[in-house]
Design an enzyme around this catalytic site. Structure first.
Site, PDB file in Angstrom:
ATOM      1  N   GLU A  58       0.810  -1.036   0.085  1.00  0.00           N
ATOM      2  CA  GLU A  58      -0.154   0.080  -0.122  1.00  0.00           C
ATOM      3  C   GLU A  58       0.656   1.100   0.094  1.00  0.00           C
ATOM      4  O   GLU A  58       2.013   1.267   0.742  1.00  0.00           O
ATOM      5  CB  GLU A  58      -0.967   0.013   0.925  1.00  0.00           C
ATOM      6  N   THR A 110      -9.693   3.940   1.131  1.00  0.00           N
ATOM      7  CA  THR A 110     -10.409   5.126   1.110  1.00  0.00           C
ATOM      8  C   THR A 110     -11.551   5.313   2.162  1.00  0.00           C
ATOM      9  O   THR A 110     -11.482   6.236   2.757  1.00  0.00           O
ATOM     10  CB  THR A 110     -11.376   4.923  -0.082  1.00  0.00           C
ATOM     11  N   CYS A 111     -12.254   4.204   2.576  1.00  0.00           N
ATOM     12  CA  CYS A 111     -13.183   4.313   3.597  1.00  0.00           C
ATOM     13  C   CYS A 111     -12.600   5.152   5.034  1.00  0.00           C
ATOM     14  O   CYS A 111     -12.888   5.874   5.489  1.00  0.00           O
ATOM     15  CB  CYS A 111     -13.701   2.813   4.209  1.00  0.00           C
ATOM     16  N   CYS A 168     -15.444   7.053   4.188  1.00  0.00           N
ATOM     17  CA  CYS A 168     -16.653   6.930   5.223  1.00  0.00           C
ATOM     18  C   CYS A 168     -16.468   7.468   6.469  1.00  0.00           C
ATOM     19  O   CYS A 168     -17.206   8.392   7.026  1.00  0.00           O
ATOM     20  CB  CYS A 168     -16.963   5.547   5.417  1.00  0.00           C
ATOM     21  N   LYS A 197     -15.629  11.489   6.466  1.00  0.00           N
ATOM     22  CA  LYS A 197     -16.736  12.100   6.116  1.00  0.00           C
ATOM     23  C   LYS A 197     -18.018  12.209   7.088  1.00  0.00           C
ATOM     24  O   LYS A 197     -18.430  13.077   7.511  1.00  0.00           O
ATOM     25  CB  LYS A 197     -17.362  11.470   4.750  1.00  0.00           C
ATOM     26  N   GLY A 254       2.200  -1.305  -6.160  1.00  0.00           N
ATOM     27  CA  GLY A 254       2.250  -2.871  -6.588  1.00  0.00           C
ATOM     28  C   GLY A 254       1.698  -2.645  -7.898  1.00  0.00           C
ATOM     29  O   GLY A 254       0.765  -1.920  -8.279  1.00  0.00           O
ATOM     30  N   GLY A 299     -25.343  14.550  -8.139  1.00  0.00           N
ATOM     31  CA  GLY A 299     -26.693  14.366  -7.498  1.00  0.00           C
ATOM     32  C   GLY A 299     -26.480  12.702  -6.508  1.00  0.00           C
ATOM     33  O   GLY A 299     -27.480  12.513  -6.247  1.00  0.00           O
ATOM     34  N   TYR A 304     -24.429  10.092  -3.775  1.00  0.00           N
ATOM     35  CA  TYR A 304     -24.309   9.935  -2.040  1.00  0.00           C
ATOM     36  C   TYR A 304     -22.981  11.136  -1.903  1.00  0.00           C
ATOM     37  O   TYR A 304     -23.500  11.878  -0.965  1.00  0.00           O
ATOM     38  CB  TYR A 304     -23.397   8.707  -2.092  1.00  0.00           C
ATOM     39  N   ILE A 305     -22.016  11.502  -2.487  1.00  0.00           N
ATOM     40  CA  ILE A 305     -20.928  12.331  -2.184  1.00  0.00           C
ATOM     41  C   ILE A 305     -21.500  13.901  -2.201  1.00  0.00           C
ATOM     42  O   ILE A 305     -21.356  14.598  -1.359  1.00  0.00           O
ATOM     43  CB  ILE A 305     -19.907  12.039  -2.924  1.00  0.00           C
ATOM     44  N   GLU A 345     -24.053  14.590   0.253  1.00  0.00           N
ATOM     45  CA  GLU A 345     -23.580  14.319   1.926  1.00  0.00           C
ATOM     46  C   GLU A 345     -22.608  15.853   1.985  1.00  0.00           C
ATOM     47  O   GLU A 345     -22.907  16.186   2.961  1.00  0.00           O
ATOM     48  CB  GLU A 345     -22.537  13.190   2.148  1.00  0.00           C
ATOM     49  N   ARG A 379     -30.383   9.504  -7.915  1.00  0.00           N
ATOM     50  CA  ARG A 379     -30.918   8.378  -8.890  1.00  0.00           C
ATOM     51  C   ARG A 379     -30.695   6.953  -8.513  1.00  0.00           C
ATOM     52  O   ARG A 379     -29.771   6.548  -7.850  1.00  0.00           O
ATOM     53  CB  ARG A 379     -30.445   8.596 -10.093  1.00  0.00           C
ATOM     54  N   ALA A 405     -26.818   3.427   3.499  1.00  0.00           N
ATOM     55  CA  ALA A 405     -27.336   4.657   3.980  1.00  0.00           C
ATOM     56  C   ALA A 405     -26.690   5.968   3.223  1.00  0.00           C
ATOM     57  O   ALA A 405     -25.306   5.958   3.040  1.00  0.00           O
ATOM     58  CB  ALA A 405     -27.119   4.879   5.516  1.00  0.00           C
ATOM     59  N   HIS A 425     -41.552   2.841  22.535  1.00  0.00           N
ATOM     60  CA  HIS A 425     -42.351   4.115  22.619  1.00  0.00           C
ATOM     61  C   HIS A 425     -42.014   4.999  23.704  1.00  0.00           C
ATOM     62  O   HIS A 425     -41.411   4.543  25.012  1.00  0.00           O
ATOM     63  CB  HIS A 425     -43.972   3.767  23.108  1.00  0.00           C
ATOM     64  N   GLU A 436     -40.754   3.080  15.897  1.00  0.00           N
ATOM     65  CA  GLU A 436     -41.796   2.144  16.231  1.00  0.00           C
ATOM     66  C   GLU A 436     -42.694   2.370  14.961  1.00  0.00           C
ATOM     67  O   GLU A 436     -43.524   1.400  14.883  1.00  0.00           O
ATOM     68  CB  GLU A 436     -42.603   2.526  17.649  1.00  0.00           C
TER      69      GLU A 436
HETATM   70  P1  NDP Z   1     -22.611   8.371  -7.420  1.00  0.00           P
HETATM   71  O1  NDP Z   1     -22.402   7.385  -8.454  1.00  0.00           O
HETATM   72  O2  NDP Z   1     -23.310   8.097  -6.305  1.00  0.00           O
HETATM   73  O3  NDP Z   1     -23.226   9.659  -8.204  1.00  0.00           O
HETATM   74  C1  NDP Z   1     -22.431   9.973  -9.238  1.00  0.00           C
HETATM   75  C2  NDP Z   1     -23.474  11.445  -9.631  1.00  0.00           C
HETATM   76  O4  NDP Z   1     -22.698  12.349 -10.500  1.00  0.00           O
HETATM   77  C3  NDP Z   1     -24.834  11.337 -10.311  1.00  0.00           C
HETATM   78  O5  NDP Z   1     -25.860  12.135  -9.673  1.00  0.00           O
HETATM   79  C4  NDP Z   1     -24.524  11.528 -11.538  1.00  0.00           C
HETATM   80  O6  NDP Z   1     -25.729  12.091 -12.295  1.00  0.00           O
HETATM   81  C5  NDP Z   1     -23.525  12.705 -11.477  1.00  0.00           C
HETATM   82  N1  NDP Z   1     -22.778  12.750 -12.751  1.00  0.00           N
HETATM   83  C6  NDP Z   1     -21.910  11.828 -13.280  1.00  0.00           C
HETATM   84  N2  NDP Z   1     -21.267  12.355 -14.351  1.00  0.00           N
HETATM   85  C7  NDP Z   1     -21.616  13.636 -14.370  1.00  0.00           C
HETATM   86  C8  NDP Z   1     -21.079  14.804 -15.416  1.00  0.00           C
HETATM   87  N3  NDP Z   1     -20.398  14.535 -16.669  1.00  0.00           N
HETATM   88  N4  NDP Z   1     -21.887  15.950 -15.115  1.00  0.00           N
HETATM   89  C9  NDP Z   1     -22.846  16.069 -14.118  1.00  0.00           C
HETATM   90  N5  NDP Z   1     -23.172  15.180 -13.237  1.00  0.00           N
HETATM   91  C10 NDP Z   1     -22.534  13.737 -13.515  1.00  0.00           C
HETATM   92  O7  NDP Z   1     -21.211   8.863  -7.317  1.00  0.00           O
HETATM   93  P2  NDP Z   1     -20.518   9.470  -5.989  1.00  0.00           P
HETATM   94  O8  NDP Z   1     -19.418  10.179  -6.505  1.00  0.00           O
HETATM   95  O9  NDP Z   1     -21.396  10.411  -5.072  1.00  0.00           O
HETATM   96  O10 NDP Z   1     -20.159   8.394  -5.103  1.00  0.00           O
HETATM   97  C11 NDP Z   1     -19.402   7.124  -5.428  1.00  0.00           C
HETATM   98  C12 NDP Z   1     -19.564   6.040  -4.897  1.00  0.00           C
HETATM   99  O11 NDP Z   1     -19.070   5.983  -3.605  1.00  0.00           O
HETATM  100  C13 NDP Z   1     -20.986   5.753  -4.571  1.00  0.00           C
HETATM  101  O12 NDP Z   1     -21.416   5.108  -5.885  1.00  0.00           O
HETATM  102  C14 NDP Z   1     -21.118   4.868  -3.385  1.00  0.00           C
HETATM  103  O13 NDP Z   1     -20.657   3.257  -3.925  1.00  0.00           O
HETATM  104  C15 NDP Z   1     -19.837   5.243  -2.712  1.00  0.00           C
HETATM  105  N6  NDP Z   1     -20.305   6.071  -1.410  1.00  0.00           N
HETATM  106  C16 NDP Z   1     -20.932   5.588  -0.548  1.00  0.00           C
HETATM  107  C17 NDP Z   1     -21.272   6.276   0.537  1.00  0.00           C
HETATM  108  C18 NDP Z   1     -22.357   5.714   1.661  1.00  0.00           C
HETATM  109  O14 NDP Z   1     -22.272   4.645   1.704  1.00  0.00           O
HETATM  110  N7  NDP Z   1     -22.868   6.387   2.494  1.00  0.00           N
HETATM  111  C19 NDP Z   1     -20.897   7.727   0.733  1.00  0.00           C
HETATM  112  C20 NDP Z   1     -20.151   8.196  -0.552  1.00  0.00           C
HETATM  113  C21 NDP Z   1     -19.722   7.555  -1.422  1.00  0.00           C
HETATM  114  P3  NDP Z   1     -26.946  11.072 -12.790  1.00  0.00           P
HETATM  115  O15 NDP Z   1     -27.529  10.528 -11.718  1.00  0.00           O
HETATM  116  O16 NDP Z   1     -27.453  12.053 -13.760  1.00  0.00           O
HETATM  117  O17 NDP Z   1     -25.991  10.085 -13.712  1.00  0.00           O
END
Ligand code: NDP
Length: 502
Positions: A58, A75-76, A81, A84, A149, A214, A216-217, A220, A243, A379, A475, A480
């Site tokens: 690593e 990463t986590c 995670c 964050k 590696g 739009g 997770y990240i 958040e 989505r 989540a 309660h 609940e």
């Molecule tokens: P996601 O795959 O969740 O979301 C990517 C977003 O970027 C979508 O809304 C997508 O839009 C948008 N997007 C992609 N390309 C473009 C572009 N060219 N222009 C504008 N918008 C764009 O990725 P994240 O980066 O948020 O997270 C990565 C992964 O990390 C997640 O899938 C998840 O697996 C993991 N993660 C988990 C967390 C948790 O468990 N709480 C927290 C953070 C990350 P559209 O929907 O229109 O395609």
């Protein structure tokens, strides 16, 4: 053929015995793991516990720099995670302080937020965890090599150390556990934008933040910065964020983000970023102009496989660069395996842990095991959070073989009645009418993640709605509601899908 090497200990032993260091059927390691993130560390430790001689490599950890994306813990722990969630906790106090007033707390004078203090505390904690992970490896007698590696043969890994020297190790099995990395779309001026790697370690707090994406990240970080007092503009391509999640939940997340003061720009992307004296000028796809201190691209992650030399060795990748594996996480090269985000199955830490455990059981435990991807709960830690397990309403309708019953409970949490916060929680259960089985659950509201973990056990056990109903509630609690939803909100009649002829 792979070059065979003897480890230092074995060379010493051979020398002491006056033997020649021959290289016949010997490997340095039973397993060599590339990448010491969640999946890699789990696989290394569990394989070692099963008696395997294990090496792992690593990159070293830079607490602030994101030049190298290394660090034991992956990463986590280092850039995902854990840091964050620390920032989410920090941001949540913003709203809590406001809510506290109606509970009798007099907050006199200025309430200041000190970003640098939280950042330092966060970095200290990550360093502590980084050391714990190193200790876990050492305690399991896993040999850690700090360096990058790459695979140079079916049984050989080359590690480039920090000083540039390269050393090769042979192994009966090689495991790729290199995770994923953030990607930026090629928008003009994209070099001015940051990804979540940098967002977790910004030296200055961004008073004006723009977030693109739009997922997770995106939601958040929008919640984190807004909770700490920034002006936040969130741009996403669809009508609603997140989505793939249940539409009704997505709508509530959007409403809650707005309620917390985040400016939402649905169906809008960014056209250009320009550096100015006042910050970064951002032009949206609709031609509007904004100025921000920080622009975060949270536009997805890609498997981190580019620099592993996989094509040369013949390991098959898919179109996004993910390592192709079978149900046991084995690649097309029998001695090479892969787990976690590098394989782009379900990209979540606990899933990587499950895959790594199955790998160790299969290869070194004498118990072949396939990962089970059903009912994986997850989540999104926006504020308030969203948590789900099983099918969304849309997925249930899509996959249905019979009628679906949807139960919902939308309410103002008890805490809000005194605090005065106007923010609804929503819970939903999806039930297969024929079997009465609960096939999906979701919640948007405080403590959703904590509550959903228990619901996930129920779904894993195949619980029926009748069993939910016969469970006595706690309660007063929000949780609940999951055992008191008596009335069907809607019944979705099964529609046979048109047969497709071949
Ligand atoms: P996601 O795959 O969740 O979301 C990517 C977003 O970027 C979508 O809304 C997508 O839009 C948008 N997007 C992609 N390309 C473009 C572009 N060219 N222009 C504008 N918008 C764009 O990725 P994240 O980066 O948020 O997270 C990565 C992964 O990390 C997640 O899938 C998840 O697996 C993991 N993660 C988990 C967390 C948790 O468990 N709480 C927290 C953070 C990350 P559209 O929907 O229109 O395609």
């Amino acid at each position: 053929m792979a070059r065979k090497m003897l480890s230092d200990g074995e060379l010493n032993k051979a020398a002491a015995a006056g033997e020649e260091a021959t290289t016949e059927t010997h490997y340095d390691f039973d397993l060599f793991v590339i990448g010491a993130g969640s999946g890699g560390v789990r696989a290394a430790r569990f394989s070692a516990n099963n008696g395997a001689k294990v090496g792992i490599c690593e990159l070293p950890f830079h607490p602030i720099s994101s030049e190298e994306i290394g660090g034991v813990g992956g990463t986590c722990v280092i850039r995902g995670c854990v840091p964050k969630k620390i920032l989410v906790y920090g941001a949540t106090y913003g709203g809590e302080l406001e809510d506290a007033r109606n509970y009798g707390w007099e907050i006199n004078g200025n309430v200041d937020f000190n970003w640098k203090k939280l950042l330092q505390k966060k970095t200290d904690e990550i360093l502590r965890l980084n050391n714990i992970y190193k200790r876990l490896l050492a305690n399991a007698a896993v040999k850690l090599y700090e360096g990058e590696g790459r695979i140079v043969g079916p049984n050989e890994v080359e590690v480039r150390q920090i000083d540039g020297t390269k050393i090769s190790y042979t192994a009966k099995h090689i495991l790729i556990a290199t995770g994923s990395r953030a990607q930026k779309p090629n928008i003009p001026g994209h070099e001015l934008a940051i990804t979540s790697d940098e967002a977790l370690s910004l030296e200055e707090f961004p008073k004006r933040a723009i977030v693109l994406g739009g997922g997770y990240i995106a939601v958040e970080f929008a919640s984190i910065w807004r909770g700490m007092g920034a002006t936040v503009d969130l741009f996403f391509r669809k009508e609603l964020p997140l989505r793939g999640f249940d539409d009704e939940m997505r709508a509530l997340v959007a409403r809650n983000l707005e309620g917390r003061g985040i400016n939402l720009h649905p169906q809008t992307s960014l056209a250009e970023l320009i550096k100015t004296d006042d910050g970064i000028k951002v032009i949206s796809s609709h031609g509007e102009e904004f100025v921000a201190d920080v622009v975060l691209f949270a536009t997805g992650r890609i498997p981190n496989t580019k620099r592993l030399n996989l094509e040369a060795v013949g390991v098959e990748l898919d179109q996004v660069g993910a390592v192709k594996v079978d149900e046991y996480s084995r690649t097309n090269i029998p001695s090479i395996w892969a787990v976690g985000d590098a394989t782009n199955r379900i990209n979540l830490t606990p899933v990587a842990l499950m895959e790594a455990t199955c790998f160790a059981n299969t290869v070194f435990g004498g118990k072949p095991a396939k990962a089970d991807y059903t009912n994986v709960a997850c989540a999104v830690f926006c504020i308030p959070p969203l948590a789900v397990v099983g099918l969304s309403e849309e997925e249930a309708v899509e996959k249905a073989t019979g009628d679906i019953l949807v139960f919902t409970s939308g309410f103002n949490p008890m805490k809000n009645t005194i605090s005065g916060r106007q923010e609804k929680s929503l819970m939903k259960l999806i039930v297969d009418e024929k079997t009465d089985k609960v096939i999906g659950a979701s919640m948007c509201g405080p403590d959703a993640a904590e509550i959903m973990q228990g619901i996930a056990i129920a779904l894993k056990c195949g619980a029926t709605k009748a069993q939910f109903d016969s469970t006595v509630g706690i309660h007063p609690s929000s949780a609940e509601e999951f055992v008191t939803m008596r009335t069907v909100t809607r019944r979705i009649a099964y529609k046979a899908k048109p047969q497709t002829s071949l």
